[in-house]
Design an enzyme around this catalytic site. Structure first.
Site, PDB file in Angstrom:
ATOM      1  N   SER A  69       0.786  -1.234   0.000  1.00 47.70           N
ATOM      2  CA  SER A  69       0.000   0.000   0.000  1.00 47.70           C
ATOM      3  C   SER A  69       0.817   1.283   0.000  1.00 47.70           C
ATOM      4  CB  SER A  69      -0.967   0.017   1.189  1.00 47.70           C
ATOM      5  OG  SER A  69      -2.052  -0.850   0.944  1.00 47.70           O
ATOM      6  N   LYS A  77      -0.052   3.640  -2.700  1.00 49.94           N
ATOM      7  CA  LYS A  77      -1.114   4.636  -2.563  1.00 49.94           C
ATOM      8  C   LYS A  77      -0.549   6.057  -2.555  1.00 49.94           C
ATOM      9  CE  LYS A  77      -4.682   1.876  -0.207  1.00 49.94           C
ATOM     10  NZ  LYS A  77      -4.156   0.518  -0.094  1.00 49.94           N
ATOM     11  N   SER A 103      -5.849   2.977   4.998  1.00 45.02           N
ATOM     12  CA  SER A 103      -5.365   2.297   3.800  1.00 45.02           C
ATOM     13  C   SER A 103      -6.523   1.612   3.077  1.00 45.02           C
ATOM     14  CB  SER A 103      -4.283   1.278   4.158  1.00 45.02           C
ATOM     15  OG  SER A 103      -3.423   1.045   3.074  1.00 45.02           O
TER      16      SER A 103
END
Length: 412
Positions: free
Chosen positions: A114, A117, A172
């Site tokens: 993640s 992101k 997240s």
């Protein structure tokens, strides 16, 4: 035989691959809940291919020849590195000057989880109006990976853009990513936009196949590229505010009778939860975890007039807080080295094709195992698979849905 391919064709092929893979993934079930993700909950993910334990022989030298060398790289005047660093790859850089103070396997392409992101935010934040809202439909959440980390978005409910971004940065939430991607024109467009943004930032180790970092075969980034993404994000006041928010309220749904519920940042070095102490001067960043990526973490901090960006990918010691321990050690080391150590490279290399310049040599290949097309680890096999999916065979979808991974950013 390797055939030379123009940059225009290469970008088109990468975009085709991203579109085809995403289109195939869209047939999967939507994953959403009316309550926040619980820390410690295992979330099965798709296998992305086990990371190799040795760096490639020919890594990119973008930003300096030393950054393409395997192993630890530090310059004259640097203090001794912390003992027992186990991460496969890490970078310590000065965010203001772009100087890389130290690194290990900086250009090793690895699954990012993640932390990808950050690139999503770099790409989408400027384009989606901050005062906009979205009534979420079932279509917005289609294509999410099985067991994705989620903030708790409920179809049929309307969300403000700032709440969606808090869902991305604090929890997240892949559900929040997909809603924002829908507002950006859809997942395939967003994936292509992210790849274009990565190239514009000089992040040539990165291949984007999902907008949220969910394990996808062929999706990689590097410690060097993650440093670029965080450094770029810090220039955006909204990115900086979101990545530095420790806790917030999130709009409730049916399970909370419409009442907002509290969410804490899964970046425990920022939130100070679960036994991890806050780091003094921390600006913020992004953490991630999947079975295939291991723990990944990017942080920015300020001290004594210096702003550092530090990235850590996949510590090998299987300890609960190891990624935070190594991040803390590298931040301390970086502040001790700032202004004293000769840099080993730069985050501001010359444009591609100009040869050696500020910070060292620009390598001909952008990633380990790359061919003359510049497709790197994605390769021709990935393109072939993408075309198969686009044609309706769905082979890659079956591979991607196979269980065996885990995405648990909440405990990362």
């Amino acid at each position: 035989m390797r055939l030379p391919i123009s940059p225009q064709v290469r970008r088109a092929l990468v975009a085709l691959t991203a579109t085809a893979v995403t289109a195939g993934a869209a047939v999967g079930p939507a994953v959403a809940s009316g309550h926040p993700a619980k820390p410690g909950t295992a979330t099965p993910g798709a296998p992305g291919g086990e990371a190799k334990k040795q760096p490639p022989a020919n890594m990119s030298q973008l930003g300096g020849a030393q950054l393409g060398a395997a192993g630890d790289q530090v310059g004259p005047g640097a203090p001794a590195l912390p003992p027992e660093l186990s991460a496969l790859s890490w970078v310590v850089a000065d965010a203001d000057t772009g100087q890389v103070l130290g690194a290990r396997n900086a250009h090793w392409p690895l699954p990012p989880a993640s932390t990808l992101k950050m690139l999503f935010a770099d790409t989408v934040l400027p384009g989606v109006p901050h005062d906009a809202s979205r009534k979420v439909g079932d279509e917005d959440l289609k294509g999410m990976g099985d067991g994705s980390s989620a903030v708790g978005i409920v179809p049929g409910q309307t969300y403000q853009v700032p709440d969606l971004w808090r869902g991305v940065f604090l929890r997240s939430g892949n559900d929040a990513v997909h809603v924002l991607a829908a507002m950006n024109g859809g997942v395939p467009k967003t994936v292509a936009d992210m790849q274009k943004k990565a190239e514009a930032l000089g992040a040539r180790d990165t291949h984007v196949l999902s907008p949220d970092g969910y394990d996808t075969p062929g999706q990689v980034s590097s410690a060097y590229d993650l440093a670029l993404f965080l450094r770029s994000g810090l220039k955006n006041k909204d990115f900086k505010a979101y990545c530095g928010t420790a806790s917030a309220d999130f709009p409730g749904g049916p399970n909370t009778k419409g009442k907002p519920f509290g969410i804490s940042n899964t970046n425990r070095m920022l939130s100070g939860i679960d036994g991890v102490a806050r780091y003094p001067g921390l600006i913020g960043g992004k953490n991630g975890y999947t079975t295939n990526a291991g723990n990944t973490l990017a942080e920015a901090a300020q001290r004594d007039g210096h702003t550092l960006v530090v990235t850590v990918m996949n510590p090998q010691e299987n300890k609960h807080d190891k990624v935070y321990t190594e991040m803390r050690q590298l931040l301390d080391w970086g502040f001790a080295a700032a202004g004293k150590a000769k840099p080993v490279g730069t985050l501001d290399p010359p444009p591609a094709g100009t040869g050696a310049g500020k910070g060292g040599t620009v390598a001909a290949g952008s990633a380990a195992g790359s061919d003359d097309s510049g497709l790197g680890v994605l390769g021709w096999t990935g393109i072939g698979a993408a075309v198969i999916v686009a044609g309706g065979a769905g082979v890659l979808v079956l591979t991607r849905r196979k269980r065996g991974g885990s995405q648990t950013d909440a405990v990362g």
